[in-house]
Design a protein around this motif. Structure first.
Motif, PDB file in Angstrom:
ATOM      1  N   ALA A 203      47.459 -19.698 -23.976  1.00 57.83           N
ATOM      2  CA  ALA A 203      47.889 -20.751 -24.902  1.00 57.83           C
ATOM      3  C   ALA A 203      47.220 -22.093 -24.607  1.00 57.83           C
ATOM      4  O   ALA A 203      46.751 -22.783 -25.520  1.00 57.83           O
ATOM      5  CB  ALA A 203      49.410 -20.899 -24.855  1.00 57.83           C
ATOM      6  N   ARG A 204      47.159 -22.460 -23.341  1.00 61.36           N
ATOM      7  CA  ARG A 204      46.575 -23.767 -22.991  1.00 61.36           C
ATOM      8  C   ARG A 204      45.060 -23.779 -23.222  1.00 61.36           C
ATOM      9  O   ARG A 204      44.498 -24.789 -23.662  1.00 61.36           O
ATOM     10  CB  ARG A 204      46.899 -24.119 -21.538  1.00 61.36           C
ATOM     11  N   TYR A 205      44.386 -22.671 -22.921  1.00 64.38           N
ATOM     12  CA  TYR A 205      42.943 -22.596 -23.172  1.00 64.38           C
ATOM     13  C   TYR A 205      42.643 -22.755 -24.656  1.00 64.38           C
ATOM     14  O   TYR A 205      41.729 -23.483 -25.053  1.00 64.38           O
ATOM     15  CB  TYR A 205      42.381 -21.257 -22.692  1.00 64.38           C
ATOM     16  N   HIS A 206      43.420 -22.065 -25.475  1.00 66.22           N
ATOM     17  CA  HIS A 206      43.180 -22.130 -26.915  1.00 66.22           C
ATOM     18  C   HIS A 206      43.528 -23.502 -27.483  1.00 66.22           C
ATOM     19  O   HIS A 206      42.860 -23.995 -28.398  1.00 66.22           O
ATOM     20  CB  HIS A 206      43.984 -21.039 -27.627  1.00 66.22           C
ATOM     21  N   ALA A 207      44.571 -24.122 -26.925  1.00 68.33           N
ATOM     22  CA  ALA A 207      44.966 -25.451 -27.388  1.00 68.33           C
ATOM     23  C   ALA A 207      43.909 -26.501 -27.054  1.00 68.33           C
ATOM     24  O   ALA A 207      43.808 -27.541 -27.715  1.00 68.33           O
ATOM     25  CB  ALA A 207      46.310 -25.838 -26.776  1.00 68.33           C
ATOM     26  N   LYS A 208      43.097 -26.204 -26.037  1.00 66.46           N
ATOM     27  CA  LYS A 208      42.078 -27.154 -25.593  1.00 66.46           C
ATOM     28  C   LYS A 208      40.793 -27.061 -26.423  1.00 66.46           C
ATOM     29  O   LYS A 208      39.932 -27.952 -26.345  1.00 66.46           O
ATOM     30  CB  LYS A 208      41.762 -26.896 -24.120  1.00 66.46           C
ATOM     31  N   LEU A 209      40.665 -26.032 -27.226  1.00 69.37           N
ATOM     32  CA  LEU A 209      39.405 -25.823 -27.954  1.00 69.37           C
ATOM     33  C   LEU A 209      38.996 -27.006 -28.840  1.00 69.37           C
ATOM     34  O   LEU A 209      37.819 -27.373 -28.869  1.00 69.37           O
ATOM     35  CB  LEU A 209      39.491 -24.546 -28.790  1.00 69.37           C
ATOM     36  N   PRO A 210      39.935 -27.663 -29.561  1.00 70.01           N
ATOM     37  CA  PRO A 210      39.514 -28.824 -30.361  1.00 70.01           C
ATOM     38  C   PRO A 210      39.084 -30.019 -29.500  1.00 70.01           C
ATOM     39  O   PRO A 210      38.405 -30.921 -30.005  1.00 70.01           O
ATOM     40  CB  PRO A 210      40.774 -29.169 -31.175  1.00 70.01           C
ATOM     41  N   VAL A 211      39.497 -30.028 -28.232  1.00 69.20           N
ATOM     42  CA  VAL A 211      39.027 -31.070 -27.311  1.00 69.20           C
ATOM     43  C   VAL A 211      37.594 -30.761 -26.896  1.00 69.20           C
ATOM     44  O   VAL A 211      36.749 -31.661 -26.781  1.00 69.20           O
ATOM     45  CB  VAL A 211      39.944 -31.160 -26.074  1.00 69.20           C
ATOM     46  N   ILE A 212      37.306 -29.478 -26.680  1.00 68.93           N
ATOM     47  CA  ILE A 212      35.958 -29.049 -26.316  1.00 68.93           C
ATOM     48  C   ILE A 212      34.995 -29.256 -27.477  1.00 68.93           C
ATOM     49  O   ILE A 212      33.841 -29.659 -27.292  1.00 68.93           O
ATOM     50  CB  ILE A 212      35.976 -27.565 -25.881  1.00 68.93           C
ATOM     51  N   ASP A 213      35.472 -28.958 -28.692  1.00 70.89           N
ATOM     52  CA  ASP A 213      34.655 -29.108 -29.901  1.00 70.89           C
ATOM     53  C   ASP A 213      35.502 -29.819 -30.948  1.00 70.89           C
ATOM     54  O   ASP A 213      36.373 -29.210 -31.575  1.00 70.89           O
ATOM     55  CB  ASP A 213      34.210 -27.734 -30.397  1.00 70.89           C
ATOM     56  N   SER A 214      35.252 -31.100 -31.152  1.00 67.43           N
ATOM     57  CA  SER A 214      36.098 -31.919 -32.027  1.00 67.43           C
ATOM     58  C   SER A 214      36.003 -31.510 -33.498  1.00 67.43           C
ATOM     59  O   SER A 214      36.830 -31.924 -34.308  1.00 67.43           O
ATOM     60  CB  SER A 214      35.727 -33.397 -31.880  1.00 67.43           C
ATOM     61  N   GLU A 215      34.994 -30.710 -33.862  1.00 64.73           N
ATOM     62  CA  GLU A 215      34.863 -30.258 -35.250  1.00 64.73           C
ATOM     63  C   GLU A 215      35.693 -29.003 -35.522  1.00 64.73           C
ATOM     64  O   GLU A 215      35.825 -28.572 -36.669  1.00 64.73           O
ATOM     65  CB  GLU A 215      33.392 -29.960 -35.563  1.00 64.73           C
ATOM     66  N   LEU A 216      36.245 -28.432 -34.478  1.00 67.78           N
ATOM     67  CA  LEU A 216      36.898 -27.127 -34.570  1.00 67.78           C
ATOM     68  C   LEU A 216      38.401 -27.257 -34.780  1.00 67.78           C
ATOM     69  O   LEU A 216      39.050 -28.125 -34.207  1.00 67.78           O
ATOM     70  CB  LEU A 216      36.639 -26.350 -33.279  1.00 67.78           C
ATOM     71  N   SER A 217      38.967 -26.359 -35.592  1.00 65.57           N
ATOM     72  CA  SER A 217      40.425 -26.236 -35.664  1.00 65.57           C
ATOM     73  C   SER A 217      40.810 -24.815 -35.259  1.00 65.57           C
ATOM     74  O   SER A 217      40.034 -23.864 -35.453  1.00 65.57           O
ATOM     75  CB  SER A 217      40.946 -26.558 -37.068  1.00 65.57           C
ATOM     76  N   VAL A 218      42.002 -24.682 -34.679  1.00 67.57           N
ATOM     77  CA  VAL A 218      42.467 -23.397 -34.160  1.00 67.57           C
ATOM     78  C   VAL A 218      43.741 -23.006 -34.903  1.00 67.57           C
ATOM     79  O   VAL A 218      44.691 -23.795 -34.981  1.00 67.57           O
ATOM     80  CB  VAL A 218      42.744 -23.478 -32.647  1.00 67.57           C
ATOM     81  N   HIS A 219      43.764 -21.793 -35.416  1.00 62.58           N
ATOM     82  CA  HIS A 219      44.904 -21.299 -36.186  1.00 62.58           C
ATOM     83  C   HIS A 219      45.567 -20.159 -35.432  1.00 62.58           C
ATOM     84  O   HIS A 219      44.930 -19.135 -35.151  1.00 62.58           O
ATOM     85  CB  HIS A 219      44.444 -20.851 -37.567  1.00 62.58           C
ATOM     86  N   PHE A 220      46.835 -20.341 -35.074  1.00 60.87           N
ATOM     87  CA  PHE A 220      47.626 -19.346 -34.363  1.00 60.87           C
ATOM     88  C   PHE A 220      48.569 -18.681 -35.359  1.00 60.87           C
ATOM     89  O   PHE A 220      49.317 -19.372 -36.059  1.00 60.87           O
ATOM     90  CB  PHE A 220      48.452 -20.000 -33.254  1.00 60.87           C
ATOM     91  N   VAL A 221      48.549 -17.358 -35.394  1.00 63.57           N
ATOM     92  CA  VAL A 221      49.462 -16.621 -36.271  1.00 63.57           C
ATOM     93  C   VAL A 221      50.198 -15.601 -35.410  1.00 63.57           C
ATOM     94  O   VAL A 221      49.686 -14.526 -35.119  1.00 63.57           O
ATOM     95  CB  VAL A 221      48.710 -15.922 -37.423  1.00 63.57           C
ATOM     96  N   GLY A 222      51.387 -15.960 -34.978  1.00 60.66           N
ATOM     97  CA  GLY A 222      52.168 -15.103 -34.103  1.00 60.66           C
ATOM     98  C   GLY A 222      53.293 -15.907 -33.478  1.00 60.66           C
ATOM     99  O   GLY A 222      53.261 -17.140 -33.468  1.00 60.66           O
TER     100      GLY A 222
END
Length: 384
Positions: A203-222
């Motif tokens: 969860a924390r790794y995935h939540a950090k992805l927009p910090v790593i790439d500011s153009e990216l959004s992450v969608h969680f379905v679950g």
């Protein structure tokens, strides 16, 4: 007229429409001509499924201890009254109930969803000594209660612990809508994560992805606990609006998840998990689902996972602690759309031809027919 053979599935823990239990095993057995009954709690949302599977309701308990005591007893009484030919149970807490049912001369199958030994070892609320005692106790109890039962294994490596088990692997049902869906047009800067959200599932790794790439959004379905969702927003910080969490404190139905796969031209499906004994040997179900949908996979570089994505040429494995490596993987997919598209096609092909539930459905039905003839299969699971 020949009477249909009755198969009962029972669970006190899983959602009544759990994909493996309901959508795969129950429906496959029903299609094969078995009379199938599911003993499980009510869907919290009040859904009735497709109503083709008889559903015997268990009471829902808020207390885990009460569920383990009273829910197990209730499941035992209801299963005992059904005069089943085969009873399949899905939770370790049902071991005593299943043992009693075996004593009543029922054919009993334990469907092992998880590696419960490593699951105990990663419980953060238990100290090291307590974990060791719990593991030793569980091993002894499981060995005692499962004697003479059929063992169904959802993962290949479970064979290390259960050499007499049968592989009924948790491959996906081929979704023809996914196969037919053509990923054309511009790929969006959006990645998808499906399934339950937790710390051990990254969860924390995935939540950090927009910090790593500011153009990216992450969608969680679950399903995601509310307190964890708040923690994930904190990890994302100023980029928290790039996190989209569907399923906060709520189970997300299989049909909803499947719909999300088709709604966007996803850059990748992600599975950046921290290294734990519980997951590093698994072939994650979400891999197969991402592949079925034609989406490239970005996952942790555990040896088993890395070998998997390289074998099927369907994604990229990276160190989940290495932000630069993660950024490079994301950029590679963005800057090489043809290669990303090829990864998606490779994944679809592998699922369609090899990594699909239909191959396991055949084994499940053949095995159950053998059990009914009192020919309990033994040995490893490649051949049933």
């Amino acid at each position: 007229m020949e009477t249909k053979k009755r198969v009962v599935h029972m669970t006190t823990v899983h959602h009544p429409y759990d994909p493996r239990i309901y959508h795969k095993q129950c429906k496959s057995l029903e299609k094969a001509g078995f009379d199938v009954t599911l003993i499980a709690r009510r869907d919290p949302k009040g859904n009735d499924g497709d109503k083709t599977i008889n559903h015997v309701l268990l009471k829902t308990y808020k207390s885990r201890l009460r569920r383990m005591i009273f829910g197990t007893y209730d499941a035992y009484k209801k299963a005992s009254a059904l005069n089943a030919d085969i009873i399949t149970f899905h939770d370790p807490e049902l071991l005593p109930a299943a043992w009693l049912l075996k004593k009543q001369n029922h054919v009993v199958v334990y469907d092992i969803h998880e590696d419960y030994i490593t699951s105990i070892m990663q419980k953060e609320y238990l100290n090291g000594q307590v974990k060791k005692i719990a593991v030793s106790g569980y091993k002894l109890l499981e060995k005692f209660f499962t004697k003479g039962m059929g063992l169904s294994l959802a993962e290949k490596y479970y064979e290390e612990m259960y050499p007499d088990g049968v592989w009924i692997l948790n491959y996906p049902t081929v979704n023809e809508k996914f196969i037919e869906h053509d990923r054309t047009g511009k790929v969006e800067n959006k990645v998808l994560y499906t399934g339950n959200v937790s710390h051990v599932r990254g969860a924390r790794y995935h939540a950090k992805l927009p910090v790593i790439d500011s153009e990216l959004s992450v969608h969680f379905v679950g399903k995601c606990p509310g307190d964890l969702a708040r923690e994930m927003y904190e990890v994302a910080g100023e980029q928290k609006n790039k996190l989209h969490i569907e399923g906060i404190d709520s189970f997300v139905e299989k049909e909803v998840i499947e719909k999300r796969y088709l709604e966007r031209n996803w850059l990748a499906g992600v599975a950046l998990f921290p290294p734990t004994e519980h997951y590093k040997k698994k072939e994650l179900t979400k891999f197969f689902e991402y592949m079925n949908a034609g989406i490239p996979v970005i996952c942790s570089d555990f040896p088993v996972w890395k070998a998997f994505v390289e074998r099927y040429e369907c994604g990229i494995a990276v160190d989940p602690e290495d932000d630069e490596a993660i950024k490079e993987a994301l950029d590679y997919l963005k800057n090489n759309p043809e290669e990303a598209s090829k990864m998606g096609r490779n994944g679809k092909k592998a699922v369609k031809e090899e990594l699909n539930w239909q191959t396991q459905e055949y084994k499940l039905i053949r095995w159950y027919n053998g059990l009914l003839n009192q020919e309990l299969s033994s040995g490893t699971g490649e051949e049933v």
